[in-house]
Design an enzyme around this catalytic site. Sequence first.
Site, PDB file in Angstrom:
ATOM      1  CD1 TRP A 169       0.309  -1.273  65.209  1.00  0.00           C
ATOM      2  CD2 TRP A 169       0.312  -2.491  67.100  1.00  0.00           C
ATOM      3  NE1 TRP A 169       0.046  -0.405  66.187  1.00  0.00           N
ATOM      4  CE2 TRP A 169      -0.195  -1.192  67.463  1.00  0.00           C
ATOM      5  CE3 TRP A 169       0.456  -3.490  68.065  1.00  0.00           C
ATOM      6  CZ2 TRP A 169      -0.469  -0.666  68.886  1.00  0.00           C
ATOM      7  CZ3 TRP A 169       0.047  -3.125  69.349  1.00  0.00           C
ATOM      8  CH2 TRP A 169      -0.406  -1.684  69.694  1.00  0.00           C
ATOM      9  CG  ASP A 200      -3.304  -6.499  63.054  1.00  0.00           C
ATOM     10  OD1 ASP A 200      -4.404  -6.236  62.969  1.00  0.00           O
ATOM     11  OD2 ASP A 200      -2.518  -6.239  63.796  1.00  0.00           O
ATOM     12  CE  LYS A 242      -5.414   1.685  66.448  1.00  0.00           C
ATOM     13  NZ  LYS A 242      -4.824   0.407  66.280  1.00  0.00           N
TER      14      LYS A 242
HETATM   15  C1  LIG Z   1      -3.627  -0.411  67.224  1.00  0.00           C
HETATM   16  C2  LIG Z   1      -3.050  -1.815  66.702  1.00  0.00           C
HETATM   17  C3  LIG Z   1      -3.061  -3.291  67.248  1.00  0.00           C
HETATM   18  C4  LIG Z   1      -3.129  -3.221  68.806  1.00  0.00           C
HETATM   19  O1  LIG Z   1      -4.505  -3.278  69.489  1.00  0.00           O
HETATM   20  P1  LIG Z   1      -5.245  -3.632  70.793  1.00  0.00           P
HETATM   21  O2  LIG Z   1      -6.809  -3.794  70.286  1.00  0.00           O
HETATM   22  O3  LIG Z   1      -5.044  -2.387  71.418  1.00  0.00           O
HETATM   23  O4  LIG Z   1      -4.795  -4.705  71.340  1.00  0.00           O
HETATM   24  C5  LIG Z   1      -2.646  -4.315  66.663  1.00  0.00           C
HETATM   25  N1  LIG Z   1      -2.606  -4.207  65.382  1.00  0.00           N
HETATM   26  C6  LIG Z   1      -2.429  -3.071  64.493  1.00  0.00           C
HETATM   27  C7  LIG Z   1      -2.391  -3.112  63.309  1.00  0.00           C
HETATM   28  C8  LIG Z   1      -3.120  -1.581  65.270  1.00  0.00           C
HETATM   29  O5  LIG Z   1      -2.760  -0.628  64.473  1.00  0.00           O
END
Ligand SMILES: *Cc1c(COP(=O)(O)O)cnc(C)c1O
Length: 363
Positions: free
Chosen positions: A103, A173, A197
């Site tokens: 990511w 993030d 998540k």
């Molecule tokens: C799943 C994930 C993403 C992707 O997110 P989307 O909402 O599908 O764009 C980005 N960063 C992390 C750390 C993730 O686990």
Amino acid sequence: MSNTMNFSAGPGALPIEVLLEASKAVEALPETGISVLCMSHRSDWFRDVIDEAENNLRKLLDIPDNYHVIFMQGGSSLQFSMLPMNFLRGTNRHAEYIVSGYWSAKAFREGQFEGEAKVVWDGEETGYTRLPSLNDLDLSPDATYLHYVSNETVEGLEFTWIPGLNDVPLVCDMSSNLLASPVAIDKYAFIYAHAQKNLGPSGVAVCILKDEFVKRANSTLASMLDYRMHIQAKSIFNTPPVFSIYVLMLVTRWLRDKIGGLAAMGAINRRKADLIYGALDTDAGFYRVHGQRPFRSTMNIVFRLPNPSLEKLFLEESQREGFHGLEGHRSIGGLRVSLYNAVSLDAAKALSTWIVEFLRQHG
Ligand SMILES: *Cc1c(COP(=O)(O)O)cnc(C)c1O
């Protein structure tokens, strides 16, 4: 299979209490007699929902008053782009990225489209099996921002320290570990996390922005891509994902009332992770954890078995036992146990017992 044994990496498990309340609300909200799916985003009811979601997040995370909390669409992937659009475009700006997994590599790629973006550490050479320490980072004190991912969901690596230099705005993030344990918000200029998540269903992302940082944003952006527009409109610039925000609000209530806050949640999450790693470590030749020990994630446990046919068997038999969502990410394969907040200690216990049993039969 059932909702109580869901170890999916995302969209992940949600608390049963929340699922029940949300299903009732789909029929009719007790407060309005109208389905949550048909309520106006301009109603007083929804204003209260969004305000409560924000206030609960502020209390749970201890967010200082000089931070904005907004709800955005487009998932974390849109944040990969909006961040550099708002802050990196223009002259005399350069951003730094820690690339520690799948990511963060994606986030860096989007940064490059918008301006000068530099990698200050790259874990690819070591197969994304470890995270850096401060000495490993090639940081400059005049960077526009430093970006990193606190928990690499695909590889199962989690930072236990906060990287960066004091005067460089830190952006993170936290899609897969926000609300899993307390966070020192004041160390950050900007934190984002989509909901699916650990916070709620897909369709909404939480952005926590320091006011001082927002003031440095570009002023020539399309409105929908401009953080200031969403801040001004208090997250109702256009029609927001009403249902997703409603469920996210229910999850924050659950964390507050049922769990008792993030310190308590963090302690439960630690115990769950210890159970699963403990089971895997009974034979490290059979169960091979992807990440090196000091970097092991509490949220996503990624491992392999000695060969693909055993992995296939593990998946088939685990499904038959009622465990859902154990396949690894398509980019690296293998297996992955995701232990988000809504996965109970009992579920982790049941899975850990079964992991040892599978080893006994096939090891
Ligand atoms: C799943 C994930 C993403 C992707 O997110 P989307 O909402 O599908 O764009 C980005 N960063 C992390 C750390 C993730 O686990």
